[in-house]
Design an enzyme around this catalytic site. Structure first.
Site, mmCIF file in Angstrom:
data_model
loop_
_atom_site.group_PDB
_atom_site.id
_atom_site.type_symbol
_atom_site.label_atom_id
_atom_site.label_comp_id
_atom_site.label_asym_id
_atom_site.label_seq_id
_atom_site.Cartn_x
_atom_site.Cartn_y
_atom_site.Cartn_z
ATOM 1 N N LYS A 228 35.483 68.293 89.996
ATOM 2 C CA LYS A 228 34.187 68.680 89.407
ATOM 3 C C LYS A 228 33.014 68.349 90.319
ATOM 4 O O LYS A 228 33.092 67.489 91.190
ATOM 5 C CB LYS A 228 34.033 68.059 88.019
ATOM 6 N N ARG A 263 43.506 65.685 82.765
ATOM 7 C CA ARG A 263 43.567 67.127 83.036
ATOM 8 C C ARG A 263 43.218 67.362 84.501
ATOM 9 O O ARG A 263 42.073 67.170 84.893
ATOM 10 C CB ARG A 263 42.581 67.849 82.099
#
Ligand code: HH2
Length: 287
Positions: A228, A263
């Site tokens: 991210k 995840r």
């Protein structure tokens, strides 16, 4: 007690995550996901990637047919269904592990659950499509309830919190009460602070620093930090490949803070990180 029992139920399965964290491998069957868009939109390619992640130790495969990156264009249910349903069905045919569907739409979740998925992963925390809670209840699905401020198109424009950790915790408490009130069993719920979803760098870092304050009613926590942009902001790197090892570091950190489901895109390295932390903590029994 350091390791209370943490059980997550998804359809007919009972996952004991008291002592072992799990990796959820990301399978984006989209043309436009932020780090792997287009790579697995062909179902055969998607299956190959799923097999690779399973061989590397992923215990959940999270199939997503709509990108949630900031500014992504919304996708209609029909198109999302067309992308995801064949992949879920084909994976179910050959694998007995856990399949999750990353969707905000009741129709997409319904089709995936009918095709054999076990878990619904909804970035709106079941606040988007009114029919989704009922679909989850009826199928006794596992449910990932994620926190997001705003909606993907505009969520990064100007996110604001007085106390991000308290606000996310209150959101989990409210969702726990509302969803169990709608008949979803508590044992089905797993909560996720939604790193990068309507959050500035400082918000993401505060949430990660205080994960232990986000545990609600003994339910497991899931986090998604993989590749991210906040990692890029901290380290000053644009290239997503340069964010893999920082992701692994955060997997170890978040596991040590009690997260049970991680995840990620890159599986083996993150599974190894979990097993190392669990070995050091002396909580690893058997494998
Ligand atoms: N992050 C993304 C998508 N779904 N679901 C949960 N529960 N938690 C997350 O942090 C999360 C999520 C975004 O990442 P990715 O799937 O890699 O990208 P895109 O949304 O562009 O497909």
């Amino acid at each position: 007690m350091k390791n209370p029992e943490v059980i997550w139920k998804a359809r007919g399965r009972r996952l004991d995550v008291s002592r072992r964290g799990m990796v959820m491998g990301i399978l984006n069957v989209t043309p436009d996901s932020f780090s792997d868009g287009g790579r697995y939109k062909d179902p055969a390619r998607a299956l190959e990637q799923a097999r690779r992640m399973i061989a590397e130790g992923a215990e959940i495969i999270d199939v997503g047919g709509e990108s949630t990156r900031p500014g992504a264009a919304p996708v209609g249910a029909e198109e999302e269904l067309r992308r995801t349903e064949p992949v879920v069905a084909a994976l179910r045919e050959e694998w007995d592990g856990l399949i999750s569907i990353d969707t905000t739409k009741a129709a997409v979740a319904e089709a995936a659950l009918q095709a054999g998925a076990d878990i619904v992963n909804d970035v709106t925390g079941l606040r988007g499509d009114e029919g989704l809670a009922e679909v989850c209840r009826r199928h006794d699905a596992g449910v990932v309830v994620m926190h997001m401020q705003g909606e993907p198109r505009t969520m990064q424009a100007d996110p604001r919190y007085v106390d991000v950790v308290a606000e996310v915790r209150e959101f989990f408490e409210e969702r726990h009460a509302t969803l169990t009130g709608l008949g979803i069993k508590e044992e089905r719920l797993c909560f996720d602070p939604g790193i990068g979803f309507g959050k500035l760098l400082e918000h993401n870092l505060s949430l990660l620093a205080e994960l232990e304050h986000l545990q609600v009613e003994g339910r497991p926590l899931l986090v998604g930090v993989s590749r991210k942009s906040f990692i890029g902001k901290v380290l000053g790197c644009e290239a997503v490949e340069a964010r893999e090892w920082p992701t692994v570091a955060l997997t170890a950190y978040t596991r040590a803070k009690g997260v049970r489901v991680h995840r990620v895109h890159l599986v083996k390295e993150n599974v190894d990180a979990l097993r190392m932390v669990e070995a050091v903590e002396g909580v690893m029994v058997g494998k």
